[in-house]
Design a protein around this motif. Structure first.
Motif, mmCIF file in Angstrom:
data_model
loop_
_atom_site.group_PDB
_atom_site.id
_atom_site.type_symbol
_atom_site.label_atom_id
_atom_site.label_comp_id
_atom_site.label_asym_id
_atom_site.label_seq_id
_atom_site.Cartn_x
_atom_site.Cartn_y
_atom_site.Cartn_z
ATOM 1 N N ALA A 117 0.839 -1.210 0.000
ATOM 2 C CA ALA A 117 0.000 0.000 0.000
ATOM 3 C C ALA A 117 0.874 1.261 0.000
ATOM 4 N N ARG A 142 -1.496 4.139 8.225
ATOM 5 C CA ARG A 142 -1.433 2.667 8.250
ATOM 6 C C ARG A 142 -2.070 2.070 9.508
ATOM 7 N N HIS A 168 -7.231 3.789 -2.291
ATOM 8 C CA HIS A 168 -6.393 3.072 -3.256
ATOM 9 C C HIS A 168 -6.677 1.572 -3.116
ATOM 10 N N ALA A 211 -4.826 -1.082 -3.148
ATOM 11 C CA ALA A 211 -3.974 -1.839 -2.223
ATOM 12 C C ALA A 211 -4.370 -1.571 -0.769
ATOM 13 N N MET A 212 -4.770 -0.334 -0.495
ATOM 14 C CA MET A 212 -5.232 0.003 0.869
ATOM 15 C C MET A 212 -6.510 -0.767 1.178
#
Lengths: 55, 245
Positions: B44, B55, B197, B199-200
């Motif tokens: 991410a 995160r 996003h 990946a997040m």
């Protein structure tokens, strides 16, 4: 503030120790308590059954 | 082949089923935690506004969602136990409460750690945070009330009422960011989609699945101990291999 400066210089350490580390510690404590509770309950039932009496 | 689901409403049959499911749930949970953390930290990208601090979302959001869902499931089981007098329902409600409380604690704790670098404070009496704190107190109240009454069936009934009344707090937590002006950001996951996003999103959903599986494994393990405790005078408990050892 020293902590503010430190956390901005070391964001990964701050995140890992502060949040993920604490979460993992909480999970570990919960698992340990569960294991102990099961062990204690089983011991209690075995003792009760061996003595031949009902509580 | 039709499965008789009501068979598993009996503590004796559910005890065996839960025992078989726990190792699978635990292994799947551990694997998903590892994958989720890898995606969250290695794949991410960095957030444009919040830098690396965002995160914390990969544990904060799953813990918050779990704390709310577990409460609703706990209240549901408590209501079933109260209405139909089913033994396993009340046991499940008691087994869910400590795990729900821990997820509420993790949600508040990680929220404070996220709040400090973003807002400059660990805590605010903001609507979302305050209602989540009330959720933690409701869990603790449920556990304390249940523990304070010696007769388990009476304890089940009294704590069930608290769980059902307290469930009004869950929609308040969810909608608090819409109903009031709060410092807390709006819902990250909406029914209409997400602006995150990919990946997040992958990291967050993987961590959420890991937390769900962990919660199921832990609740099943706890309910097995509660079943043993409450059914200790029955014949089937005496015949269990772990009791005979």
């Amino acid at each position: 503030m020293a902590l503010d400066i430190w956390m901005r210089e070391n964001p990964f350490t701050y995140i890992w120790i502060g949040s993920y580390g604490v979460a993992m510690l909480v999970f570990a404590i919960e698992l340990g308590m569960l294991k102990n509770a099961r062990k204690a309950t089983l011991q209690k039932i075995r003792m009760m059954r061996n003595s031949g009496g009902n509580e | 082949m039709a499965i008789n689901w009501f068979k598993y409403a009996a503590p004796a049959t559910f005890y065996g089923l839960a025992g078989k499911l726990i190792p699978w749930l635990a292994v799947a949970s551990a694997m998903l935690f590892a994958i989720g953390l890898y995606i969250g930290f290695a794949v991410a990208p960095v957030d444009a506004q919040q830098g690396e601090f965002y995160r914390i979302i990969f544990i904060h959001v799953p813990a918050s969602i779990l704390s709310m869902f577990l409460y609703m499931i706990m209240a549901g089981y408590a209501a079933l136990g109260l209405i139909f007098n089913t033994r396993l329902s009340a046991m499940m409600a008691s087994a869910i409460a400590p795990t729900g409380a821990l997820f509420a604690f993790i949600s508040l704790w990680t929220g404070a750690l996220w709040g400090k670098p973003m807002w400059g404070v660990w805590w605010l009496w903001d609507a979302r945070m305050t209602s989540e704190l009330i959720l933690l107190f409701l869990y603790l109240g449920f556990i304390a009330l249940h523990a304070s009454i010696d007769d388990p069936r009476r304890a089940d009934r009294a704590s069930a009422l608290l769980a059902i009344v307290g469930s009004v707090n869950v929609p308040i937590i969810y909608f608090s960011v819409k109903w009031w002006n709060t410092l807390h950001q709006g819902s990250t996951i909406k029914f209409t989609g997400s602006s995150m996003h990919i990946a997040m999103q992958q990291a967050m959903f993987t961590m959420m699945a890991a937390c769900w599986l962990y919660a199921m494994a832990v609740v099943f393990a706890r309910v097995r101990t509660i079943i043993l405790e409450r059914e200790r005078n029955t014949t089937w408990v005496g015949e269990l291999s772990e009791v005979k050892q």
